[in-house]
Motif scaffolding. Structure first.
Motif, PDB file in Angstrom:
ATOM      1  N   ASN A 170       1.917  14.368 -13.908  1.00  0.00           N
ATOM      2  CA  ASN A 170       0.828  14.595 -14.853  1.00  0.00           C
ATOM      3  C   ASN A 170      -0.160  15.696 -14.494  1.00  0.00           C
ATOM      4  O   ASN A 170      -0.875  16.163 -15.377  1.00  0.00           O
ATOM      5  CB  ASN A 170       0.060  13.286 -15.061  1.00  0.00           C
ATOM      6  N   PHE A 171      -0.226  16.099 -13.232  1.00  0.00           N
ATOM      7  CA  PHE A 171      -1.276  17.032 -12.842  1.00  0.00           C
ATOM      8  C   PHE A 171      -0.778  18.237 -12.060  1.00  0.00           C
ATOM      9  O   PHE A 171      -1.568  18.954 -11.474  1.00  0.00           O
ATOM     10  CB  PHE A 171      -2.348  16.316 -12.015  1.00  0.00           C
ATOM     11  N   THR A 172       0.514  18.457 -12.040  1.00  0.00           N
ATOM     12  CA  THR A 172       1.061  19.555 -11.254  1.00  0.00           C
ATOM     13  C   THR A 172       1.267  20.765 -12.149  1.00  0.00           C
ATOM     14  O   THR A 172       1.803  20.649 -13.250  1.00  0.00           O
ATOM     15  CB  THR A 172       2.400  19.132 -10.619  1.00  0.00           C
ATOM     16  N   ASP A 173       0.859  21.935 -11.656  1.00  0.00           N
ATOM     17  CA  ASP A 173       1.094  23.143 -12.438  1.00  0.00           C
ATOM     18  C   ASP A 173       2.585  23.482 -12.381  1.00  0.00           C
ATOM     19  O   ASP A 173       3.305  23.076 -11.475  1.00  0.00           O
ATOM     20  CB  ASP A 173       0.233  24.310 -11.941  1.00  0.00           C
ATOM     21  N   GLU A 174       3.045  24.220 -13.375  1.00  0.00           N
ATOM     22  CA  GLU A 174       4.474  24.507 -13.521  1.00  0.00           C
ATOM     23  C   GLU A 174       5.080  25.190 -12.306  1.00  0.00           C
ATOM     24  O   GLU A 174       6.222  24.939 -11.955  1.00  0.00           O
ATOM     25  CB  GLU A 174       4.714  25.363 -14.767  1.00  0.00           C
ATOM     26  N   ARG A 175       4.326  26.062 -11.648  1.00  0.00           N
ATOM     27  CA  ARG A 175       4.873  26.812 -10.512  1.00  0.00           C
ATOM     28  C   ARG A 175       5.254  25.910  -9.349  1.00  0.00           C
ATOM     29  O   ARG A 175       6.240  26.149  -8.674  1.00  0.00           O
ATOM     30  CB  ARG A 175       3.890  27.883 -10.056  1.00  0.00           C
ATOM     31  N   SER A 176       4.473  24.872  -9.100  1.00  0.00           N
ATOM     32  CA  SER A 176       4.765  24.019  -7.953  1.00  0.00           C
ATOM     33  C   SER A 176       5.456  22.709  -8.346  1.00  0.00           C
ATOM     34  O   SER A 176       5.812  21.925  -7.475  1.00  0.00           O
ATOM     35  CB  SER A 176       3.497  23.722  -7.171  1.00  0.00           C
ATOM     36  N   ALA A 216       0.837  -1.205   0.000  1.00  0.00           N
ATOM     37  CA  ALA A 216       0.000   0.000   0.000  1.00  0.00           C
ATOM     38  C   ALA A 216       0.872   1.256   0.000  1.00  0.00           C
ATOM     39  O   ALA A 216       0.556   2.228  -0.701  1.00  0.00           O
ATOM     40  CB  ALA A 216      -0.926  -0.007   1.215  1.00  0.00           C
ATOM     41  N   ARG A 217       1.955   1.253   0.751  1.00  0.00           N
ATOM     42  CA  ARG A 217       2.862   2.407   0.775  1.00  0.00           C
ATOM     43  C   ARG A 217       3.529   2.609  -0.584  1.00  0.00           C
ATOM     44  O   ARG A 217       3.677   3.736  -1.048  1.00  0.00           O
ATOM     45  CB  ARG A 217       3.911   2.231   1.869  1.00  0.00           C
ATOM     46  N   ILE A 218       3.919   1.506  -1.227  1.00  0.00           N
ATOM     47  CA  ILE A 218       4.529   1.597  -2.562  1.00  0.00           C
ATOM     48  C   ILE A 218       3.535   2.181  -3.551  1.00  0.00           C
ATOM     49  O   ILE A 218       3.858   3.084  -4.324  1.00  0.00           O
ATOM     50  CB  ILE A 218       5.041   0.219  -3.039  1.00  0.00           C
ATOM     51  N   HIS A 219       2.311   1.694  -3.520  1.00  0.00           N
ATOM     52  CA  HIS A 219       1.290   2.200  -4.453  1.00  0.00           C
ATOM     53  C   HIS A 219       0.986   3.670  -4.196  1.00  0.00           C
ATOM     54  O   HIS A 219       0.780   4.439  -5.143  1.00  0.00           O
ATOM     55  CB  HIS A 219       0.026   1.347  -4.402  1.00  0.00           C
ATOM     56  N   ALA A 220       0.965   4.064  -2.938  1.00  0.00           N
ATOM     57  CA  ALA A 220       0.729   5.484  -2.609  1.00  0.00           C
ATOM     58  C   ALA A 220       1.877   6.345  -3.146  1.00  0.00           C
ATOM     59  O   ALA A 220       1.640   7.429  -3.701  1.00  0.00           O
ATOM     60  CB  ALA A 220       0.581   5.663  -1.102  1.00  0.00           C
ATOM     61  N   PHE A 221       3.101   5.878  -3.003  1.00  0.00           N
ATOM     62  CA  PHE A 221       4.263   6.607  -3.521  1.00  0.00           C
ATOM     63  C   PHE A 221       4.194   6.709  -5.044  1.00  0.00           C
ATOM     64  O   PHE A 221       4.419   7.775  -5.624  1.00  0.00           O
ATOM     65  CB  PHE A 221       5.562   5.921  -3.084  1.00  0.00           C
ATOM     66  N   ARG A 222       3.866   5.604  -5.704  1.00  0.00           N
ATOM     67  CA  ARG A 222       3.766   5.597  -7.167  1.00  0.00           C
ATOM     68  C   ARG A 222       2.654   6.530  -7.639  1.00  0.00           C
ATOM     69  O   ARG A 222       2.802   7.235  -8.636  1.00  0.00           O
ATOM     70  CB  ARG A 222       3.523   4.170  -7.664  1.00  0.00           C
ATOM     71  N   LYS A 223       1.528   6.530  -6.906  1.00  0.00           N
ATOM     72  CA  LYS A 223       0.415   7.413  -7.266  1.00  0.00           C
ATOM     73  C   LYS A 223       0.843   8.877  -7.145  1.00  0.00           C
ATOM     74  O   LYS A 223       0.554   9.695  -8.027  1.00  0.00           O
ATOM     75  CB  LYS A 223      -0.793   7.143  -6.370  1.00  0.00           C
ATOM     76  N   LYS A 224       1.531   9.193  -6.069  1.00  0.00           N
ATOM     77  CA  LYS A 224       2.013  10.566  -5.865  1.00  0.00           C
ATOM     78  C   LYS A 224       2.979  10.958  -6.987  1.00  0.00           C
ATOM     79  O   LYS A 224       2.917  12.066  -7.514  1.00  0.00           O
ATOM     80  CB  LYS A 224       2.686  10.668  -4.500  1.00  0.00           C
ATOM     81  N   ASN A 225       3.839  10.044  -7.374  1.00  0.00           N
ATOM     82  CA  ASN A 225       4.775  10.284  -8.463  1.00  0.00           C
ATOM     83  C   ASN A 225       4.020  10.549  -9.767  1.00  0.00           C
ATOM     84  O   ASN A 225       4.304  11.505 -10.489  1.00  0.00           O
ATOM     85  CB  ASN A 225       5.717   9.089  -8.605  1.00  0.00           C
ATOM     86  N   TYR A 226       3.034   9.710 -10.061  1.00  0.00           N
ATOM     87  CA  TYR A 226       2.230   9.868 -11.271  1.00  0.00           C
ATOM     88  C   TYR A 226       1.509  11.219 -11.273  1.00  0.00           C
ATOM     89  O   TYR A 226       1.508  11.934 -12.275  1.00  0.00           O
ATOM     90  CB  TYR A 226       1.225   8.718 -11.377  1.00  0.00           C
ATOM     91  N   GLN A 227       0.889  11.553 -10.152  1.00  0.00           N
ATOM     92  CA  GLN A 227       0.157  12.812 -10.073  1.00  0.00           C
ATOM     93  C   GLN A 227       1.089  14.007 -10.218  1.00  0.00           C
ATOM     94  O   GLN A 227       0.727  15.001 -10.854  1.00  0.00           O
ATOM     95  CB  GLN A 227      -0.620  12.884  -8.757  1.00  0.00           C
ATOM     96  N   THR A 228       2.281  13.926  -9.643  1.00  0.00           N
ATOM     97  CA  THR A 228       3.245  15.012  -9.769  1.00  0.00           C
ATOM     98  C   THR A 228       3.633  15.206 -11.225  1.00  0.00           C
ATOM     99  O   THR A 228       3.703  16.334 -11.713  1.00  0.00           O
ATOM    100  CB  THR A 228       4.500  14.727  -8.914  1.00  0.00           C
TER     101      THR A 228
END
Length: 171
Positions: A109-115, A95-107
């Motif tokens: 694909n969905f992060t605005d340029e400023r942050s 579960a921790r690995i999947h949460a880390f991978r999800k955070k990586n994916y979201q960063t």
């Protein structure tokens, strides 16, 4: 019966059992000789709009079957499945690995340029700590190897098939 046909027959049996039990029939997980193994269900049972309803055994279908079998037999895939089985045996770590991978994916694909840079730095620091666990490090390395294999396959297809998008995709 070849490996593909045997896997498809087993898959159909598992899918039908899963449907009766109310489980998701889109993917099935099973234990194999090499570890945890997930396969998509065959086209005819997929029930996905736009997918072919029956296999035609065209030259492309046969080549795809061969490609899937080649991926199953690849060292990258076997390594990934073996380490995945080890991780799967530890649900909290998984579960921790999947949460880390999800955070990586979201960063990515969905992060605005400023942050983006701040989040990427934070993720990198978190990843350094997380990867100190040898099982986590091995899993993420094995996952990266299989992803690179998929990228190589996709790249070869895209580069060698003349398909006009009608616009410059920026690649």
């Amino acid at each position: 019966m070849n490996q593909w046909d045997q896997n498809q027959m087993e898959q159909n049996q598992m899918n039908h059992a899963g449907q009766q039990n109310g489980e998701n029939a889109g993917w099935q997980a099973s234990e194999t000789q090499d570890g945890y193994h997930a396969q998509p269900q065959p086209y005819e049972d997929a029930g996905i709009q736009g997918w072919p309803q029956a296999r035609t055994d065209s030259r492309v279908d046969l080549a795809v079957k061969d490609l899937v079998e080649a991926v199953w037999d690849s060292p990258e895939y076997r390594r990934y499945q073996n380490i995945r089985a080890k991780v799967h045996a530890q649900p909290e770590l998984e579960a921790r690995i999947h949460a880390f991978r999800k955070k990586n994916y979201q960063t990515q694909n969905f992060t605005d340029e400023r942050s983006l840079f701040d989040q990427a730095d934070e993720l990198e620091r978190e990843g350094e700590q997380f990867r100190k666990n040898p099982l986590v490090n091995e899993y993420l390395d094995a996952e990266l190897a299989i992803c690179r294999l998929f990228q190589k396959i996709n790249w070869e297809l895209v580069q060698n098939i003349d398909f006009d998008l009608g616009f410059d995709a920026g690649w």
